[in-house]
Design an enzyme around this catalytic site. Structure first.
Site, mmCIF file in Angstrom:
data_model
loop_
_atom_site.group_PDB
_atom_site.id
_atom_site.type_symbol
_atom_site.label_atom_id
_atom_site.label_comp_id
_atom_site.label_asym_id
_atom_site.label_seq_id
_atom_site.Cartn_x
_atom_site.Cartn_y
_atom_site.Cartn_z
ATOM 1 C CG ASP A 403 -4.109 26.570 -49.199
ATOM 2 O OD1 ASP A 403 -3.902 26.611 -47.791
ATOM 3 O OD2 ASP A 403 -5.157 27.394 -49.429
ATOM 4 C CD GLU A 406 -2.846 23.149 -43.358
ATOM 5 O OE1 GLU A 406 -2.288 24.255 -43.557
ATOM 6 O OE2 GLU A 406 -3.749 22.733 -43.786
ATOM 7 C CG ASP A 477 -6.835 30.927 -44.587
ATOM 8 O OD1 ASP A 477 -5.992 30.969 -45.606
ATOM 9 O OD2 ASP A 477 -7.307 29.834 -44.493
#
Length: 783
Positions: A403, A406, A477
């Site tokens: 997670d 990015e 999300d």
């Protein structure tokens, strides 16, 4: 930009062009795939998506036609003009795709935008130029599919997007130009042709699908090379197969990863995890996986455990595994900057972290506070990160959830000039950003494979094209909104149309508070989603199947058990996908592209080719219209036969998700089980729907790579319905254990049943008959 063609020459599979102001080349990868390349930054591809480009030795001709150069394979014709304009035709000379010969001309935006911005409105610029731009003509009948999990509808025509992996927790709506993944691939469907386009550029890129002007669409980038692949074929299946030939396919996962998974930020301490596990078993709800979010760690330090919350993690995970629960732990890229923390000290000593332009290790804030970021663009760092996976495996962890990759950061985004080694090519964040999560997943995959010997299970939020080789993905999300449930369907379908079969969403929604009705409808969609995980955010209401009321609990139980019943069918789809590139969840247009009625269907989908799902996606709805494509389809619940090519109205109370089975289908079913591996499956149920068809069923050990050496068994079933129904049972390969018996559920009327020369006794049910036979080769005759 390029100017006129000065000369051209042929070297092997490549045709090189010298222009007045630059150079370019056309490479024939095979008769169906053409690469258009100009080394504006690098002299070769250096692709992170295509790791083993296979160029087929095939015939092609090159002719000077006066105002263009014609390159012709057995399947495609390519015309190259001045300015490196490139058009594509089929082998019969029909135009498929043309470069737009005019200049970009966006529609007019009127008024003073600064006034609107003063109130907080987002105002788009009139025109934004990019270093690289490829502008293609709109013929009028184009539909666009793919581009990953971008928001909006299935058909991307009229939308504009950016490829820049973005952690944006605000509610995702149709105006979002970028989310967590950058998949610069799309499929163009026209009335009499189809093709794919893959723009392999990791810099920030742009896709305008006839948004700024209905006469053209374009893709472009801020930097890098002009490097795109034109992919031809006769149908969408051809395009997906060839695109995944280039970028890789989803490998067959471990069987347990297809079971139900429960997650939350966070299940901690250990007593809470055990409570969740106990509730699943006591409530008779199958579950295979519990996820641990960031609170299991010591002060959010990756590859550590909080020994107050988990006093003996090895003992706890061992005992949970004995009850069928596999534990998946989150691992973020941000490494806490802390003296004497071994991960930080090792990385610092060996130069494994990204730096600023002066060579100083770059620091930003994430969950642990001040954090540094591994340079996954460098092979040595990837190997080191892969070795660290052993820490988690030794603790008993079964999978890793990547997670915040990015990469996300709290003190603003990483600056453009953060430096990465890029496997010897030295680059900065502008080039590495979109592949950071991809390379992290690759490192994790290779480490788990090395130290476990099993098929790695990795989930990643951020991704680039080709990620399907290493990881499953989820859409990030989302929110507990009905709109997000509705939007999840085209998002998942377009991920599948982008080569990513193993994908899912947070069932029930991550942020906001779910409702009983929303969870009931969402779990019905999740049943048919490859990654089936309920996940919710800290400080939201409980969202487990038992968290609302008895009705919601019963609905969750019903559909999660249906998922486990359909597991052999889903596993078959994953096995076939490794060989074909076809996804599990499929838009109707994938198989019925000649039917104009399916081009814009966003709210129903195919689960493989044999099952169609038409879920309820709106609050309070207990009925919906369902489009039935060509052929005969059978209502899964009522067994009503429906002829296709029309829309019907279907009643669907809260506990009913409309499901339809294609006539001639053979659907393998498993018996009830609490988790994968709880019992040895000695009998396979065949759920058979009268008609004509074939089906292959695959079994192996469910966890190792031995299947690639032939250790699997493959059954082939065929059904032919005339005056009597003939069902043939064959074994195509027998390299693994076989079933002892087959239970046949035949959803139609019958008077007599024979297997070989033996008459078989059967029992009638409300919709047909049931009988048992040995799991041997032979022919079933139903009269």
């Amino acid at each position: 930009m390029f100017g006129k063609i000065i000369k051209r020459n042929i070297e092997g599979s490549k045709v090189f062009f010298k222009f007045e102001n630059g150079e370019g080349r056309i490479e024939v990868i095979n008769p169906f795939i053409i690469n258009i390349f100009s080394g504006l930054k690098y002299d070769d591809h250096y692709s992170r998506a295509i790791e083993d480009l296979k160029v087929e030795n095939c015939d092609f001709t090159v002719q000077n036609k006066g105002n263009y150069i014609k390159i012709k394979t057995d399947e495609l014709e390519v015309r190259v003009y001045d300015e490196f304009k490139v058009d594509f035709y089929d082998k019969n000379g029909k135009v498929l795709c043309e470069d737009y010969k005019g200049e970009r001309d966006p529609f007019i935006r009127r008024g003073n935008g600064s006034i609107a911005e003063g109130e907080g409105h987002a105002v788009e610029a009139n025109k934004e130029k990019h270093k690289i731009e490829v502008v293609k003509k709109i013929f009028g009948d184009e539909k666009f599919y793919g581009l990953g999990d971008k928001t909006g509808h299935l058909n991307k025509r009229g939308y504009g997007y950016e490829m820049w992996n973005t952690d944006d927790p605000s509610p995702h709506v149709e105006s979002h130009k970028s989310l967590y993944k950058s998949i610069p691939f799309f499929i163009t469907l026209r009335e009499d042709c189809v093709f794919g386009m893959f723009f392999d550029n990791t810099f920030k890129s742009y896709f305008d699908m006839a948004k700024e002007n209905s006469n053209y669409y374009y893709f472009g980038a801020d930097d890098g090379n002009l490097d795109y692949y034109f992919i031809g074929g006769n149908n969408i299946c051809d395009i997906l197969r060839r695109y995944t030939d280039l970028t890789g396919r989803t490998p067959l996962p471990q069987l347990w990863t297809l079971g139900y998974q429960q997650s939350r930020w966070s299940y901690a301490p250990e007593t809470r995890v055990r409570e969740i596990a106990k509730n699943f078993r006591e409530n008779d709800i199958p579950c295979d996986v519990i996820h641990l979010d960031i609170d299991y760690m010591d002060n959010y330090k990756v590859f550590t455990w909080d020994n107050e919350k988990f006093k003996d993690e090895k003992k706890a995970l061992k005992e949970l595994k004995e009850d069928g629960f596999k534990i998946v732990t989150i691992i973020d890229p941000g490494v806490k900057k802390e003296k004497n923390y071994n991960i930080y000290e090792e990385g610092l000593k060996n130069g494994y972290f990204a730096t600023d332009k002066d060579g100083v290790t770059y620091v930003n804030k994430v969950w642990p506070g001040d954090s540094v970021f591994p340079d996954f663009s460098e092979e040595a760092t990837r190997k080191w990160w892969g070795e660290n996976q052993k820490i988690m495996l030794d603790a008993g962890v079964s999978g890793i959830w990547n997670d915040m990759n990015e990469p996300a950061s709290f003190n603003g985004p990483l600056p453009d000039d953060v430096q990465f080694k890029n496997d010897g090519r030295n680059s900065d964040h502008t080039e590495i950003h979109n592949i950071y999560g991809h390379l992290m997943a690759k490192a994790t995959f290779e480490g788990i494979k090395k130290h476990s010997g099993k098929r790695p299970y990795i989930i990643t939020r951020a991704a680039y094209a080709g990620i399907q080789k290493y990881s499953t993905v989820w859409t990030g999300d989302n929110q507990s909104f009905w709109e997000h449930l509705r939007m999840s369907v085209p998002m998942l379908l377009n991920l599948g149309m982008s080569g990513m079969s193993f994908c899912g969403t947070d069932v029930g929604g991550f942020s906001f508070d779910c409702t009983a009705e929303l969870l009931s409808r969402w779990v019905q969609v999740g049943t048919f989603t490859p990654l089936f995980r309920n996940h919710s955010c800290i400080r939201t209401r409980d969202q487990e199947p038992w968290a609302f009321n008895g009705e919601t609990l019963n609905i969750n139980r019903k559909y999660i058990k249906l998922r486990y019943k359909l597991l052999p069918y889903l596993y078959d789809l994953m096995w076939k996908g490794e060989n074909t590139g076809l996804p599990v969840m499929r838009p109707l247009v994938l198989h019925y592209s000649n039917d104009k009625n399916v081009y814009e269907i966003n709210d129903q989908f195919l689960f493989g080719e044999n099952i169609m799902v038409a879920p309820i996606l709106e609050q309070g709805k207990t009925y919906r219209s369902v489009y039935i494509p060509e052929g005969t389809w059978i209502d899964y619940w009522t067994k009503e036969k429906i002829e296709g090519g029309k829309t019907i109205l279907k009643n669907a109370p809260l506990d009913t998700c409309p499901i339809y089975i294609k006539a001639g289908s053979i659907i393998p079913n498993y018996p009830e089980q609490n988790y994968i591996g709880e019992k040895e499956i000695k009998e396979l149920t065949l759920d058979i729907y009268s008609g004509n068809g074939e089906y292959e069923h695959y079994i192996d050990d469910g966890e190792s790579f031995k299947y690639r050496d032939g250790e699997y068994t493959l059954y082939k079933f065929s059904i032919e319905a005339k005056e009597e129904t003939i069902i043939n049972v064959r074994k195509v390969n027998e390299g693994f254990k076989v079933y002892k018996s087959l239970k046949v559920v035949y959803n139609d009327n019958a008077k007599e049943v024979y297997f070989g020369n033996n008459k078989i006794e059967f029992v009638e049910n409300n919709n047909g008959i049931e009988f048992n036979i040995p799991a041997e080769e032979g022919t079933i005759v139903i009269k």
